[in-house]
Design an enzyme around this catalytic site. Structure first.
Site, PDB file in Angstrom:
ATOM      1  N   ASP A  16       0.827  -1.204   0.000  1.00 49.30           N
ATOM      2  CA  ASP A  16       0.000   0.000   0.000  1.00 49.30           C
ATOM      3  C   ASP A  16       0.865   1.259   0.000  1.00 49.30           C
ATOM      4  OD1 ASP A  16      -2.656   1.323   0.493  1.00 49.30           O
ATOM      5  OD2 ASP A  16      -1.616   1.989   2.297  1.00 49.30           O
TER       6      ASP A  16
ATOM      7  N   GLU B 252      13.150 -15.654   1.049  1.00 49.86           N
ATOM      8  CA  GLU B 252      13.501 -16.648   2.068  1.00 49.86           C
ATOM      9  C   GLU B 252      12.657 -17.909   1.923  1.00 49.86           C
ATOM     10  OE1 GLU B 252      12.853 -14.669   5.797  1.00 49.86           O
ATOM     11  OE2 GLU B 252      14.553 -13.319   5.513  1.00 49.86           O
TER      12      GLU B 252
END
Ligand code: GLC
Length: 576
Positions: A236, A287
Site C-alpha cells: 500500500d 527466504e
C-alpha cells in the site's frame, strides 16, 4: 514494432544507478513465476459478502463466495486490509498488524480463508500497509506519551511547530486527502505539544522508515503473514515510505488540495530511501521456497521513476492506476500502455494492469463521459458499458498480470447519490466536502435479484446503501443471461488462461485507421479496440474469440467496442 526502444534502453541503463545492489543471476530465470500472467481479483472486504449479518462484509462471507471467484477464472485474490483497525480509513489505519479486526472475523477465520483459497487453487495477496499505522496503534500511543526526542517518537515524524509557541505547523505540506499534513499533539498537562506528519488522514501517522526498529518490526510482520501462507503482498502507498530530511516549504497555499495527479518532486514522497526498504523486503520474500510476490501501489511522476521500483532486486510488479486515469482515446491508451510496459524489465518485472480499484471511479461510469471523469459523474450509458468491456479486452490482452476490482465483472457503476449522512470516506471530510471521495465505488455487491440487501447480508441495511437498480445486474441475474458482463468476463478469462504464450514480451501495434488500436500478441492473436467514429471490419480468416458486444455481420467491430481475434488455422486449445 517493439515500442519505445529508446525508453527501454534508458531505463535499462538506470539499473546501474549508484547504490543498486545487483541480485545474483539466479533471479534471471527463464521459467515464469505464477504472477507473470496471473489475474488478481481485488476483494474490498467491507463490501464483498456479509456472513454475520451486521451489514459489513467479512472473512466468513468471502470464504462462502470463494467458489464464485474461482469460477470467474482468476488466479489470486488480493484482499483489502483485515487487520485490527478503528476503520477511519476502511482498515488502512492499522491498530494491530498481527491480528484481525472483529468486524471481519478472527485470526482463525483468516487462516481458514488462506487454506480454503489454496484448496481451490487461488493464491492470496495480503494488503501490506507500511507507510503509516493508526494513531491508535500502541507504537503511536507510546510515542505520544514519551518525551520529545525520545526513542519512541523516532518511530514517527514529530517536529516542533513554527512561530511563537510553535502554533504554526512545521511547514506548508499538505495531506493527499486534503488539508494540512501536520497535526498538533497535546502534552500530558494538556498544553499544545509537537506536530506529527501524516500524508493521509490525521488518524494515520507516517512511520519513519529510516528507523532500524521500524524496519526490523516490519520484516517480522511480513514473515508472520508469509508463514501463515499468504503468497504475496500488495504494498500500500509504497512510494510514500521514502522521505528526505528536507523540511522546506513547498509553496502550497493554505486552501491548496494536494492531489495525487500533481505529485511532483517533494521531499516526503518517492525519495531514494524507499528502494533500500524494497530490497530488504525482497530478501524476505526470497527466504521462502516459492518466492513471495511483491506488487507495489506505485504512483510516481514518470516512467523513469517507476522503473526504479522494478529493478531486479526490488518489486516484481507494480499496480499502476495511470490507465484508469486516462480518457477514452486511442492515442492516450496506446501511449500509456507503452509507457508502463517500458518501465518493466523483460524476464523479471511485469506490469499488473488495472482499470479500477476501491480508490477509483467505476469504469463504466468513467467511460460514460467523454471528457475526464472527475467530480460528479453523469448517467451511465450503454456506451460506457461497451467501452468498459472493450478496455478490459485490451488490458487483459497485455503481457503481465492484471487485476480486476470486485464488481467490475458485473459492470457495476459508481453510485453518485449516496446521501451525505452516509458518506464515510475521509477524503470527503478533509476536503471540506468539496470531493465526494471513494464511497461510490465501494458499495456492497448485489448477489441476488431480490431482498433488501440483494443477498449481501441478512440485515436490512448495508454499511453503504445499494441502489435497488442493482437487482438487474446482480450475480444471480447475470448468471442467467448469456450476454451478461459476468459471462463476458468468464469467457475472456477462460481464453486468456489457455491461448497466450506468456513468454511473449513484446507489445506490437499494427497499422490501423486513426482511432482504432490493433494489438498483436504472437503470430495469430489480435485485440482490436475501436475508439474511432467508424466501424472497423476484421478479416474472414480470423475467428472471434470474445467481443464486447456481438460483431455486426460477425465481422464488424462497432464504435466503442472491441474484440479478441485469432487466425482460423488454430485448433481450439492450441497455444498461440
Ligand atoms: C492506498 C489505499 C487507499 C488508502 C491509502 C492510505 O492508496 O489504496 O485506499 O486510503 O493508501 O492507506
Amino acid at each position: 514494432m517493439i515500442v519505445e526502444e529508446e525508453a527501454q534502453k534508458r531505463i535499462l541503463d538506470s539499473i546501474h544507478l549508484p547504490g543498486h545492489v545487483a541480485w545474483p543471476d539466479i533471479d534471471i530465470q527463464s521459467s515464469l513465476k505464477w504472477w507473470h500472467k496471473a489475474v488478481l481479483y481485488q476483494v474490498y472486504l467491507r463490501s464483498f459478502a456479509d456472513a454475520n449479518d451486521d451489514g459489513v462484509g467479512d472473512i466468513a462471507g468471502l470464504i462462502s463466495r470463494l467458489p464464485y471467484i474461482k469460477e470467474l477464472g482468476v488466479d489470486a485474490v488480493w484482499i483489502s486490509p483485515w487487520y485490527a483497525s478503528p476503520m477511519l480509513d476502511g482498515g488502512y489505519d492499522v491498530r494491530d498488524y498481527v491480528d484481525t479486526d472483529p468486524l471481519f472475523g478472527s485470526l482463525e477465520d483468516v487462516q481458514d480463508l488462506i487454506d480454503a483459497s489454496h484448496q481451490l487453487g487461488l493464491r492470496v495477496v495480503l494488503d501490506f500497509v507500511a507507510n503509516h499505522c493508526s494513531s491508535q496503534h500502541p507504537w503511536f500511543q507510546s510515542a505520544l506519551s514519551s518525551p520529545e526526542g525520545s526513542r519512541e517518537r523516532e518511530w514517527f515524524y514529530f517536529k516542533d511547530g513554527q512561530g511563537e509557541g510553535g502554533d504554526e505547523p512545521p511547514n506548508d505540506w499538505k495531506s493527499i486527502f486534503g488539508g494540512p499534513a501536520w497535526t498538533r499533539t497535546l502534552n500530558h498537562d494538556d498544553t499544545p505539544g509537537q506536530w506529527f506528519f501524516h500524508l493521509f488522514d490525521s488518524s494515520q501517522p507516517d512511520l519513519n522508515w529510516k528507523n532500524e526498529e521500524v524496519l526490523v518490526q516490519f520484516d517480522e510482520i511480513l514473515r508472520y503473514w508469509f508463514n501463515r501462507g499468504v503468497d504475496g503482498c500488495r504494498l500500500d502507498a509504497v512510494s510514500a515510505i521514502g522521505k528526505d530530511d528536507d523540511y522546506r516549504d513547498m509553496g502550497f497555499a493554505p486552501d491548496h488540495l494536494y492531489r495525487p495527479d500533481i505529485w511532483g518532486p517533494v521531499p516526503f514522497y518517492d525519495a531514494e530511501g524507499v528502494h533500500d526498504v524494497l530490497r530488504r523486503w525482497r530478501r524476505v520474500a526470497r527466504e521462502y521456497p516459492t518466492e513471495k510476490f511483491l506488487v507495489g501501489e506505485v504512483v510516481v511522476r514518470d516512467v523513469d521513476r517507476l522503473a526504479r521500483y522494478l529493478r531486479r532486486d526490488e518489486l516484481q510488479s507494480t499496480l499502476s492506476f495511470d490507465l484508469s486515469k486516462i480518457v477514452w482515446n486511442a492515442d492516450a491508451f496506446r501511449q500509456m500502455i507503452n509507457t508502463l510496459h517500458g518501465a518493466c524489465f523483460e524476464g523479471h518485472s511485469w506490469m499488473t494492469w488495472t482499470l479500477s480499484s476501491h480508490d477509483e471511479k467505476r469504469t463504466v461510469s468513467r467511460y460514460s463521459q467523454d471528457g475526464p471523469a472527475e467530480g460528479v459523474l453523469g448517467d451511465v450509458t450503454p456506451t460506457g458499458h461497451g467501452r468498459a468491456r472493450a478496455a478490459y479486452l485490451l488490458a487483459l490482452a497485455l503481457p503481465g498480470s492484471a487485476c480486476i476490482y470486485q464488481g467490475e465483472e458485473l459492470g457495476l457503476w459508481e453510485v453518485m447519490d449516496i446521501h451525505e449522512d452516509r458518506l464515510q470516506d475521509p477524503i470527503y471530510f478533509r476536503t471540506g466536502k468539496q470531493e465526494l471521495g471513494r464511497d461510490g465505488c465501494r458499495v456492497p455487491l448485489p448477489w441476488e435479484k431480490e431482498g433488501p440487501t440483494l443477498g449481501f447480508s441478512a440485515r436490512h441495511e448495508t454499511w453503504l446503501p445499494q441502489p435497488q437498480s442493482w437487482a438487474d445486474v446482480s450475480v444471480a441475474t447475470q448468471l442467467n443471461d448469456a450476454s451478461s458482463t459476468l459471462h463476458f468476463f468468464r469467457s475472456v478469462l477462460a481464453w486468456r488462461s489457455t491461448i497466450f504464450n506468456n513468454d511473449e514480451w513484446a507489445i506490437t501495434w499494427e497499422p490501423s485507421p486513426t482511432g482504432v488500436l490493433v494489438l498483436r500478441r504472437g503470430p495469430d492473436f489480435r485485440c482490436v479496440v475501436n475508439f474511432s467514429g467508424e466501424p472497423f471490419c476484421v478479416g474472414d480468416d480470423e475467428e472471434v474469440l470474445a467481443s464486447s458486444s456481438p460483431l455486426t455481420h460477425e465481422r464488424v467491430v462497432d464504435v466503442n467496442n472491441g474484440a479478441w481475434l485469432r487466425a482460423r488455422r488454430f485448433a481450439a486449445h492450441q497455444r498461440l
